[in-house]
Scaffold this active site. Sequence first.
Site, PDB file in Angstrom:
ATOM      1  N   CYS A   1      17.683   4.779  53.930  1.00  0.00           N
ATOM      2  CA  CYS A   1      17.038   5.823  53.128  1.00  0.00           C
ATOM      3  C   CYS A   1      16.947   5.426  51.656  1.00  0.00           C
ATOM      4  CB  CYS A   1      17.837   7.115  53.299  1.00  0.00           C
ATOM      5  SG  CYS A   1      17.430   8.415  52.145  1.00  0.00           S
TER       6      CYS A   1
ATOM      7  N   CYS B   1      18.358   8.025  49.210  1.00  0.00           N
ATOM      8  CA  CYS B   1      19.831   8.011  49.277  1.00  0.00           C
ATOM      9  C   CYS B   1      20.399   6.954  48.340  1.00  0.00           C
ATOM     10  CB  CYS B   1      20.305   7.732  50.700  1.00  0.00           C
ATOM     11  SG  CYS B   1      19.830   8.979  51.909  1.00  0.00           S
TER      12      CYS B   1
END
Length: 152
Positions: free
Chosen positions: A65, A68
């Site tokens: 991600c 993230c």
Amino acid sequence: MRTVTVTCEHCGKTNRLPVAAEGAPKCGNCKRPLPWIVDAGDADFAEIAERATLPVLVDLWATWCGPCRMVSPVLEQLAREKAGQIKLVKVDVDRAPQLSQRFSVKAVPTLLVLRDGKVLAQQAGAAPANVLREWLDKAITSSEGAAQEART
């Protein structure tokens, strides 16, 4: 007992911290509060996060991600700024499917603030540092007020 190693930002000494313990970690040398940043999964989340005596900022993230990876340094900075006040627990959702299901994670990153195992605040998606700081401060302040009322 699993441990993490943290270098004190004040005196430079290396400290070994348990991933789960009561209270807030302090430097063994200068006694200043240390940031508490640990990883958890399905098997140890209850011990590490839910039984913590400090408010816990939970980062439900994934290695693949992009957002993230952008939010992670911000969360670690918040943990350093609020050393002795919060614990940052990072959970890789791909390795912790039960936690992902339990907290209804539909997007990553998903952030939670827990106090005594209860979710006080939840936010999905990345946000700028100032927004995350304000969100965290609000959640911690409301949790301290509730804890104070419960004691009186």
